[in-house]
Design a protein around this motif. Structure first.
Motif, PDB file in Angstrom:
ATOM      1  N   THR A 273       0.839  -1.203   0.000  1.00 49.08           N
ATOM      2  CA  THR A 273       0.000   0.000   0.000  1.00 49.08           C
ATOM      3  C   THR A 273       0.874   1.253   0.000  1.00 49.08           C
ATOM      4  N   ASP A 274       0.227   2.392  -0.184  1.00 44.91           N
ATOM      5  CA  ASP A 274       0.907   3.685  -0.049  1.00 44.91           C
ATOM      6  C   ASP A 274       0.909   4.104   1.420  1.00 44.91           C
ATOM      7  N   GLY A 275       1.472   3.277   2.268  1.00 44.47           N
ATOM      8  CA  GLY A 275       1.554   3.592   3.691  1.00 44.47           C
ATOM      9  C   GLY A 275       0.311   3.174   4.462  1.00 44.47           C
ATOM     10  N   GLY A 276       0.372   3.364   5.779  1.00 48.18           N
ATOM     11  CA  GLY A 276      -0.727   2.957   6.651  1.00 48.18           C
ATOM     12  C   GLY A 276      -2.000   3.741   6.441  1.00 48.18           C
ATOM     13  N   GLN A 277      -1.881   5.005   6.069  1.00 50.09           N
ATOM     14  CA  GLN A 277      -3.072   5.834   5.871  1.00 50.09           C
ATOM     15  C   GLN A 277      -3.919   5.297   4.725  1.00 50.09           C
TER      16      GLN A 277
ATOM     17  N   VAL B 195     -10.764  -1.332  15.259  1.00 48.13           N
ATOM     18  CA  VAL B 195      -9.430  -0.896  14.841  1.00 48.13           C
ATOM     19  C   VAL B 195      -8.636  -0.568  16.102  1.00 48.13           C
ATOM     20  N   LEU B 196      -7.526  -1.276  16.313  1.00 45.29           N
ATOM     21  CA  LEU B 196      -6.780  -1.164  17.560  1.00 45.29           C
ATOM     22  C   LEU B 196      -5.283  -1.078  17.291  1.00 45.29           C
ATOM     23  N   THR B 197      -4.567  -0.409  18.206  1.00 47.55           N
ATOM     24  CA  THR B 197      -3.103  -0.319  18.153  1.00 47.55           C
ATOM     25  C   THR B 197      -2.561  -0.897  19.457  1.00 47.55           C
ATOM     26  N   PRO B 198      -2.292  -2.202  19.508  1.00 47.06           N
ATOM     27  CA  PRO B 198      -1.872  -2.818  20.765  1.00 47.06           C
ATOM     28  C   PRO B 198      -0.432  -2.527  21.155  1.00 47.06           C
ATOM     29  N   ASP B 199       0.418  -2.154  20.201  1.00 48.62           N
ATOM     30  CA  ASP B 199       1.834  -1.888  20.483  1.00 48.62           C
ATOM     31  C   ASP B 199       2.138  -0.400  20.382  1.00 48.62           C
ATOM     32  N   PHE B 200       2.538   0.212  21.502  1.00 54.82           N
ATOM     33  CA  PHE B 200       2.974   1.604  21.544  1.00 54.82           C
ATOM     34  C   PHE B 200       1.930   2.523  20.900  1.00 54.82           C
ATOM     35  N   HIS B 201       0.754   2.411  21.477  1.00 57.57           N
ATOM     36  CA  HIS B 201      -0.427   3.129  20.995  1.00 57.57           C
ATOM     37  C   HIS B 201      -0.141   4.621  20.821  1.00 57.57           C
ATOM     38  N   ASN B 202      -0.625   5.167  19.724  1.00 56.45           N
ATOM     39  CA  ASN B 202      -0.542   6.597  19.453  1.00 56.45           C
ATOM     40  C   ASN B 202      -1.919   7.197  19.773  1.00 56.45           C
ATOM     41  N   PRO B 203      -2.026   8.070  20.798  1.00 56.41           N
ATOM     42  CA  PRO B 203      -0.971   8.897  21.375  1.00 56.41           C
ATOM     43  C   PRO B 203      -0.411   8.461  22.735  1.00 56.41           C
ATOM     44  N   THR B 204      -0.972   7.460  23.401  1.00 55.46           N
ATOM     45  CA  THR B 204      -0.619   7.227  24.805  1.00 55.46           C
ATOM     46  C   THR B 204       0.683   6.466  25.005  1.00 55.46           C
ATOM     47  N   GLY B 205       1.144   5.728  23.987  1.00 55.85           N
ATOM     48  CA  GLY B 205       2.368   4.946  24.114  1.00 55.85           C
ATOM     49  C   GLY B 205       2.181   3.620  24.819  1.00 55.85           C
ATOM     50  N   THR B 206       0.952   3.263  25.193  1.00 60.65           N
ATOM     51  CA  THR B 206       0.711   2.048  25.967  1.00 60.65           C
ATOM     52  C   THR B 206       0.824   0.788  25.107  1.00 60.65           C
TER      53      THR B 206
ATOM     54  N   GLN C 255     -17.567 -12.821  16.422  1.00 61.76           N
ATOM     55  CA  GLN C 255     -17.249 -12.818  14.990  1.00 61.76           C
ATOM     56  C   GLN C 255     -17.094 -11.401  14.443  1.00 61.76           C
ATOM     57  N   VAL C 256     -16.275 -10.618  15.139  1.00 64.28           N
ATOM     58  CA  VAL C 256     -15.975  -9.250  14.719  1.00 64.28           C
ATOM     59  C   VAL C 256     -14.485  -9.165  14.394  1.00 64.28           C
ATOM     60  N   PRO C 257     -14.129  -8.836  13.157  1.00 64.99           N
ATOM     61  CA  PRO C 257     -12.711  -8.768  12.798  1.00 64.99           C
ATOM     62  C   PRO C 257     -11.988  -7.591  13.450  1.00 64.99           C
ATOM     63  N   ILE C 258     -10.677  -7.730  13.572  1.00 69.08           N
ATOM     64  CA  ILE C 258      -9.823  -6.700  14.161  1.00 69.08           C
ATOM     65  C   ILE C 258      -8.858  -6.191  13.105  1.00 69.08           C
ATOM     66  N   VAL C 259      -8.792  -4.885  12.927  1.00 65.33           N
ATOM     67  CA  VAL C 259      -7.740  -4.264  12.121  1.00 65.33           C
ATOM     68  C   VAL C 259      -6.650  -3.836  13.100  1.00 65.33           C
ATOM     69  N   GLU C 260      -5.489  -4.469  13.006  1.00 62.03           N
ATOM     70  CA  GLU C 260      -4.385  -4.216  13.934  1.00 62.03           C
ATOM     71  C   GLU C 260      -3.377  -3.260  13.308  1.00 62.03           C
ATOM     72  N   ASP C 261      -3.219  -2.093  13.918  1.00 59.84           N
ATOM     73  CA  ASP C 261      -2.212  -1.123  13.481  1.00 59.84           C
ATOM     74  C   ASP C 261      -0.888  -1.512  14.141  1.00 59.84           C
ATOM     75  N   HIS C 262       0.053  -1.980  13.312  1.00 61.67           N
ATOM     76  CA  HIS C 262       1.301  -2.578  13.811  1.00 61.67           C
ATOM     77  C   HIS C 262       2.514  -1.715  13.491  1.00 61.67           C
ATOM     78  N   ILE C 263       2.307  -0.457  13.107  1.00 61.81           N
ATOM     79  CA  ILE C 263       3.403   0.300  12.506  1.00 61.81           C
ATOM     80  C   ILE C 263       4.486   0.713  13.495  1.00 61.81           C
ATOM     81  N   TYR C 264       4.186   0.708  14.798  1.00 57.60           N
ATOM     82  CA  TYR C 264       5.206   1.094  15.788  1.00 57.60           C
ATOM     83  C   TYR C 264       5.886  -0.105  16.440  1.00 57.60           C
ATOM     84  N   ALA C 265       5.384  -1.314  16.195  1.00 59.88           N
ATOM     85  CA  ALA C 265       5.753  -2.471  17.017  1.00 59.88           C
ATOM     86  C   ALA C 265       7.239  -2.808  16.991  1.00 59.88           C
ATOM     87  N   ARG C 266       7.923  -2.512  15.891  1.00 60.61           N
ATOM     88  CA  ARG C 266       9.351  -2.852  15.808  1.00 60.61           C
ATOM     89  C   ARG C 266      10.244  -1.831  16.518  1.00 60.61           C
TER      90      ARG C 266
END
Length: 513
Positions: free
Chosen positions: A193-197, A270-281, A299-310
């Motif tokens: 893709t053209d980035g996460g956005q 839609v969730l950011t489990p790793d280093f959440h933006n903005p809280t960092g949690t 039966q609800v899918p999850i979109v995982e935002d993984h862009i900070y995890a590394r």
């Protein structure tokens, strides 16, 4: 009482909503020339917003000629002749008679407001506004060599049209990277893709119809909120916990997620489990497993935002939701934008093959494919082993900057101030003592050359006005120490002003007889 209704969950700033509603009431005749409107403090109390919100709306209305303020008397709708001059114009014009395009814009995006904080600052300003990679870490020479190799080897091919799912050598490099990290992913599970956005935009186009319900974290990355709002989705928020203890864990409140799913028909979350933006949690492992069990049950899918995890700087690595997923419920979004080079705009999906095929067709209708040159350079960069070395340098630099900001906060911040202690990522979430508004604080820190992102910009429900985000990845350790010292000094000054005001209010008045 003026009939006004502000939508706190909207991405349109509250003062813009207020300005537009009062303007519409003038045009409709519900507010008549000469009519007095409430003082800013009175209206703020009525609407449950900060006085600054009303003051900003009134300032714009006054500059446009709709209202006028008179010291000691109040604020009034302008006279008949003035309103008559304003009302017939369908669209305001500029000084030279041309169309004022700004008057037609639907709204002002939060990302624009945050970017402008940095763009309009002087060169000496210390900016904690953005969470972006540090430019001085970009390996320019390595990228130049990779680019030259690509041009020599396959110039004609990369200038031609290509597959919508991505440049094959880059997909191969990413499959190898993912398998080395423990993923069971093949070529059919990836789409470039053209980035996460853009990835979030494609998710909306592939899965959502107007009115579908989406569950989002609150606070959250405002760029994502803008996309789902633009898709006319019904948005439900769950709180993000910033403190851990016997009865609470950091990250998205999984119990709240379960409650929302029990009471609503949710299309996706839609969730950011790793280093959440903005809280960092970071969401703990046990909560990730529980979240996946809940998602499977409903039966609800999850979109995982993984862009900070590394960008982990300390602590044990936690498996991603996608790695723990045994029910094929997770679509993972990832990108080079935070770990390497945001300007190249290259990211990717990891998802079930039938989901990838659907997203590929949507992408094909959107932009045909992501630019091949950037993909080819990054494929060569990964193939030569540069990405791993770059990540090590980046993690080391960000770890030092995170240590510097935590040390400065501990040393300088007055009692009553709290902040998160992330295990990685690019930002820290700060909570001021109760009753303070970070937007008001920004006015004073900006005068002294320090800017940050007020917390209100990250909420779409129940904003916590005493919060702010500090992005540290692009700030040197020396600037961090100076910037935090300034921020703490301004906060202390404001606290002393409050204390003096409180003491004055307590002084008993002596009756004159």
């Amino acid at each position: 009482m003026i009939p006004l209704h502000l939508q706190h969950e909207s991405h349109v700033p509250l003062y813009i909503q207020l300005r537009d509603q009062i303007r519409a009431l003038v045009y409709s005749g519900d507010l008549r020339p000469g009519e007095r409107i409430p003082a800013s403090r009175e209206l703020a109390t009525q609407l449950g917003v900060h006085r600054t919100t009303v003051a900003n709306a009134y300032a714009e209305l006054e500059s446009e000629g709709f209202i006028s303020g008179h010291v000691g008397r109040g604020t009034f709708i302008r006279g008949e002749s003035v309103v008559r001059k304003i009302s017939p114009l369908p669209h305001p014009t500029s000084v030279d008679g041309g169309l004022r395009w700004e008057s037609l814009f639907a709204d002002e995006r939060v990302q624009e407001l945050l970017s402008r904080l940095t763009q309009t600052a002087s060169r000496d300003t210390i900016s904690f506004v953005l969470a972006t990679p540090a430019q001085h870490l970009f390996p320019i020479e390595e990228l130049r060599k990779c680019s030259n190799a690509v041009w020599r080897r396959e110039a004609s091919e990369i200038l031609q049209m290509g597959p919508s799912d991505g440049y094959p050598p880059l997909k191969q490099a990413l499959v190898a990277l993912l398998r080395s990290e423990g993923y069971e992913a093949g070529d059919e599970n990836l789409l470039i893709t053209d980035g996460g956005q853009q990835a979030l935009d494609l998710v909306c186009k592939a899965f959502l119809r107007p009115g579908d319900t989406v569950l989002l974290e609150n606070p959250m990355y405002p760029g994502a909120l803008a996309i789902f709002t633009g898709a006319r989705a019904r948005i439900l928020g769950v709180p993000v916990r910033t403190e851990s203890g016997p009865s609470a864990t950091p990250g998205a409140d999984v119990s709240a997620i379960e409650a929302v799913l029990m009471q609503n028909r949710v299309k996706m979350m839609v969730l950011t489990p790793d280093f959440h933006n903005p809280t960092g949690t970071t969401l703990p492992l046990a909560e990730r497993r529980r979240l996946l069990e809940i998602a499977a049950r409903f039966q609800v899918p999850i979109v995982e935002d993984h862009i900070y995890a590394r960008l982990r700087s300390r602590g044990e690595r936690v498996p991603s939701l996608k790695q723990l997923d045994h029910s094929n419920l997770v679509i993972q979004i990832d990108s080079f934008s935070k770990i390497a080079f945001p300007g190249m705009r290259v990211g990717w999906f990891v998802a079930p093959s039938n989901v990838i095929e659907r997203l590929r067709l949507v992408k094909q209708a959107t932009d045909l494919h992501t630019g091949h040159l950037g993909q080819a350079i990054l494929a060569e960069y990964v193939r030569r082993g540069h990405l791993g070395r770059h990540l090590e340098r980046t993690r080391k630099a960000y770890s030092a900057r995170q240590a510097a900001i935590e040390q400065a906060l501990t040393h300088h911040m007055p009692p009553g101030t709290k902040w998160t202690r992330p295990e990685g990522g690019m930002c820290i979430w700060l909570e001021l003592p109760p009753g303070f508004d970070s937007n008001d604080l920004l006015i004073h820190t900006r005068e002294r050359g320090v800017v940050f992102a007020p917390g209100r910009y990250f909420y779409f429900q129940n904003p916590q006005m005493n919060t702010l985000r500090l992005g540290f990845s692009g700030v040197s350790e020396r600037e961090i120490a100076r910037g935090i010292a300034t921020l703490a000094d301004v906060l202390r000054i404001e606290m002393r002003k409050r204390q003096r005001g409180a003491r004055r209010a307590e002084v008993p008045r002596v009756a004159l007889v």
